[in-house]
Scaffold this motif. Structure first.
Motif, PDB file in Angstrom:
ATOM      1  N   LEU B 123      39.816  43.360  46.748  1.00  0.00           N
ATOM      2  CA  LEU B 123      39.863  43.241  45.339  1.00  0.00           C
ATOM      3  C   LEU B 123      39.632  44.555  44.706  1.00  0.00           C
ATOM      4  O   LEU B 123      40.261  44.950  43.326  1.00  0.00           O
ATOM      5  CB  LEU B 123      38.776  42.200  44.754  1.00  0.00           C
ATOM      6  CG  LEU B 123      39.039  40.926  45.027  1.00  0.00           C
ATOM      7  CD1 LEU B 123      37.872  39.977  44.825  1.00  0.00           C
ATOM      8  CD2 LEU B 123      40.390  40.266  44.327  1.00  0.00           C
ATOM      9  N   THR B 126      42.558  46.177  44.031  1.00  0.00           N
ATOM     10  CA  THR B 126      43.974  45.443  43.367  1.00  0.00           C
ATOM     11  C   THR B 126      44.112  46.089  42.120  1.00  0.00           C
ATOM     12  O   THR B 126      43.195  46.495  41.256  1.00  0.00           O
ATOM     13  CB  THR B 126      43.567  43.901  43.446  1.00  0.00           C
ATOM     14  OG1 THR B 126      43.257  43.496  44.728  1.00  0.00           O
ATOM     15  CG2 THR B 126      44.406  43.149  42.915  1.00  0.00           C
ATOM     16  N   LEU B 131      43.646  41.496  38.308  1.00  0.00           N
ATOM     17  CA  LEU B 131      42.287  41.067  38.207  1.00  0.00           C
ATOM     18  C   LEU B 131      42.018  40.576  37.092  1.00  0.00           C
ATOM     19  O   LEU B 131      41.352  39.477  36.658  1.00  0.00           O
ATOM     20  CB  LEU B 131      41.556  42.289  38.277  1.00  0.00           C
ATOM     21  CG  LEU B 131      41.350  42.993  39.685  1.00  0.00           C
ATOM     22  CD1 LEU B 131      40.544  44.226  39.749  1.00  0.00           C
ATOM     23  CD2 LEU B 131      40.915  42.035  40.970  1.00  0.00           C
TER      24      LEU B 131
END
Lengths: 483, 483
Positions: B123, B126, B131
């Motif tokens: 993440l 990302t 997000l």
């Protein structure tokens, strides 16, 4: 009658039962004398100690028989299972097995609650007197739960069991003579099935000793074996089929078996029977279809599937194989059916088949009600219309079961058990099944490695489950103790 | 009105919601334009595709507004959550994350049901547009469940939610103007709490981007983070306290928060509030006492205990630490509180606090009844006397929850998941919590490694749990479809 007098009378009843149990200790004693087992002295000491002390207690607690009240009933059943656990533990401590106090108590409670979880290892080289005594505790435990399920819980209104009052189908008869008649038939049929099971096991090649022990642990849906490998020891399809047949009988409602023995079928067959047999068939089928496809299904694999499903669903707990090694859906499936249990009025434990039926009926009615909020729905069990309060009582027991499971799981976690051992241990104890999941207490393991605190928690769980939880929790209710 | 017309009208409503969702895709698009994220083209395409097709469907399904019936209500809520899952998945497939169809659907459903289970790894690297979109789905999902819990389920009589009809305390007011008034306040308070949460997170040192994203995932009790380590990334007591505070707000009944915002407290405080806060305190205390004694309790360990308990009890699912490595009672305890959930009328999922209260009340009444079989017991919720049918409906939902858990666990076993992953996965999906137990889907892991079939089963579980199970199952009831 004040509570003190009821407790006195309950202790008196427990003492009489203990004198009877002391008498039955003469069986392993006689076996030792005849066959040279090592149980002569310990069973003699146990019988004498228990017999004498129970006689003293029994005399000290003589007095007028109390009127039968709900409170008296609850005191008696709670006291009986705890005291029987203690008394049955005595020969396990003194005898050749030399168990510790906690181990002996765990093993005895597991016996009389017909759970079948064991702390003993190397059963194959254990003295036969001890093996016989373990099996006997299960056989008596089976008789105890039949009495409880047919003559006590339905009248104490526990968890919806009032659905199964034996006189309900025929109000013209007086209850008491009918009770005496029914309990005679109950004992007779229990003896007949046990005898037939011994003969059948011998017919498929068991030694007489193995046949007698396994028969006692089979018809009581107990699950104690004389071999560490349980039914895996016999490695024989015919033996598994005989075992599956008699476990199934142990999971069926005894009033039905009595009617069959009397060669008369009156009224409607309890819907539990169809659902119970249907669930066994369905689970076996799912297991066969879902088996991870390395090996094809054979008659042998089908036999093992069926045997293990019947063993868990009837809460017996014999293992024909370590099904936790089957992979895929096997473990979750066996976990789920551990909850189900057998029919009410049988020797089996668990949630009981009728509670599954009731839950499903309630769900169906609730879904209908969502579409038609103002309609009135009539609840039925089979063909009979049932008071919604009885349905609610069944649900409360189911919720109490799940709540107890949560509490026991956390308590076992405090004792240091890993998650799978803790959760499967609490379920297998509450449902009186026997084996759990995981490497420690799974079907290939046993309970010997657990800490003492965990063993005591599990013993409590077995008694909670055996007495349908609410019969135990009611002792904590202040309303019970108010005059 | 026939079912076909209701389905037409429900599709029309879903289309309008989708047009709105397409509009919100302009936010990550704008963010990409301003900050140079990689989401410009994919969010443009997504917004255009979803917006145009929804407009076409919306036009095609115009027609007279149907009378509000229970059936129409059930069709709308089921359709909305499935369609929103599909629509919110589009940018996750097209965008820089390039998720597969199944992964994108899983992630989107996990978002709009405010579950927070994720299949995305790395993440931290990302693209921010993705997000942000994930957090937005949770924030919208939170709004959706508030609407459902305050204005729909209580009137559809689902699972005892009729206890929480907003007009019940004041029958003089007309329901519709009061609804409009309440929903305005609901939106206002949700915005206020979200804004306050952003400011507070920035105050303890988060970047504005992290603060906005985590605020959206906190007040909705969703649990998506912008970091693989979740709140462990911040490693700061103050951040954990702010998170715990706003998660708790997200787990409280919104009608209460609205009353607080209106600076008036009228009538009795919902008993859920005390029990919910009490359970958080009790669980944290048990965790502190039961912590395997290697390290002493410190303010830091207390903060982590509290944060993780609040995170699971509010069904948010942020992790401040891998609590499954704490040993002892931690895993069973977190498993058990995964069921509990927050208050009805909040953004939280799970069984909901009032069902725990109702179960306990029913158990207490049942135990009293065992002592006094002929007495009539009045059921109360707080000070209000309650129809036993409402209590029964709550229990049916609890039993349906456990039954669904069993079914999903077996289904996940068929997909090849191990027992701990299967059972904790089904519970965390049904309770809309987020993380499960075990190495795969535990708080330190994620759902990416699961087979597609398991992801779809879990997505179904999330929607089942979010709609209180019965709202979904009712679609299978023939009674619903009869005119």
């Amino acid at each position: 009658m004040p509570a003190a007098a009821e407790i006195r009378a309950a202790i008196h009843i427990a003492a009489i039962v203990c004198i009877f149990l002391a008498g039955t200790m003469l069986v392993p004693l006689a076996g030792s004398a005849v066959f040279g087992w090592a149980g002569e002295w310990p069973f003699f000491v146990s019988a004498l100690t228990v017999g004498l002390s129970s006689t003293v207690v029994g005399f000290a607690t003589r007095g007028p028989a109390p009127r039968f009240t709900a409170r008296f009933g609850f005191i008696v059943v709670n006291l009986l299972w705890w005291v029987a656990g203690i008394v049955c533990a005595v020969p396990l401590m003194l005898g050749p097995a030399q168990l510790t106090l906690v181990d002996a108590f765990f093993e005895a409670v597991s016996g009389i609650t017909t759970t079948g979880s064991t702390v003993m290892v190397m059963l194959d080289s254990t003295d036969p007197s001890i093996l016989l005594w373990r099996s006997m505790t299960q056989w008596f435990g089976g008789l105890g739960i039949l009495t409880l399920g047919m003559f006590l819980l339905p009248y104490l209104n526990v968890g919806g069991m009032q659905l199964f009052r034996v006189e309900s189908s025929d109000r013209s008869e007086k209850p008491l003579p009918r009770f005496v008649d029914m309990s005679r038939w109950m004992l007779l049929v229990y003896l007949m099935i046990s005898g037939a099971c011994v003969v059948a096991f011998m017919g498929v090649g068991m030694t007489p000793f193995d046949a007698i022990n396994h028969a006692m642990a089979t018809v009581s849906t107990g699950g104690y074996s004389t071999h560490d490998a349980s039914f895996g020891y016999f490695d024989d399809n015919a033996t598994l089929w005989v075992g599956a047949l008699f476990m199934t009988l142990g999971g069926l409602p005894f009033p039905l078996l009595i009617m069959l023995a009397q060669l008369r079928i009156r009224g409607q067959i309890d819907p539990q029977v169809y659902v119970f047999l249907g669930l066994i068939a369905l689970t076996t089928l799912i297991l066969m279809i879902g088996r991870p496809g390395v090996e094809a299904n054979t008659f042998e694999s089908f036999t093992k599937d069926l045997f293990n499903v019947v063993s868990v669903m009837t809460t017996t707990g014999f293992a024909a194989d370590d099904y936790t090694k089957w992979g895929g859906l096997a473990v979750p499936l066996f976990f789920v059916i551990t909850f189900f249990g057998g029919c009410a009025g049988s020797t089996a434990g668990g949630l009981k088949t009728y509670r599954l039926i009731v839950s499903f009926e309630l769900l169906r009615a609730s879904l209908k009600q969502l579409s038609h909020p103002h309609a009135i729905f009539i609840m039925r069990y089979g063909r009979h219309r049932v008071d919604p309060a009885i349905f609610r009582a069944s649900m409360v027991m189911a919720v109490a079961f799940v709540g107890s499971m949560a509490a026991l799981t956390v308590a076992l976690g405090v004792c240091g058990l890993d998650f799978v051992t803790a959760i499967s241990g609490s379920v297998t104890a509450l449902a009186n099944v026997g084996p759990g999941l995981g490497d420690t207490i799974g079907p290939a393991g046993n309970f010997s490695a657990l800490p003492d605190a965990a063993k005591l928690i599990l013993a409590l769980g077995m008694i909670l489950g055996r007495l349908e939880i609410l019969s135990v929790l009611v002792l904590l209710s202040p309303a019970l103790w108010r005059s």
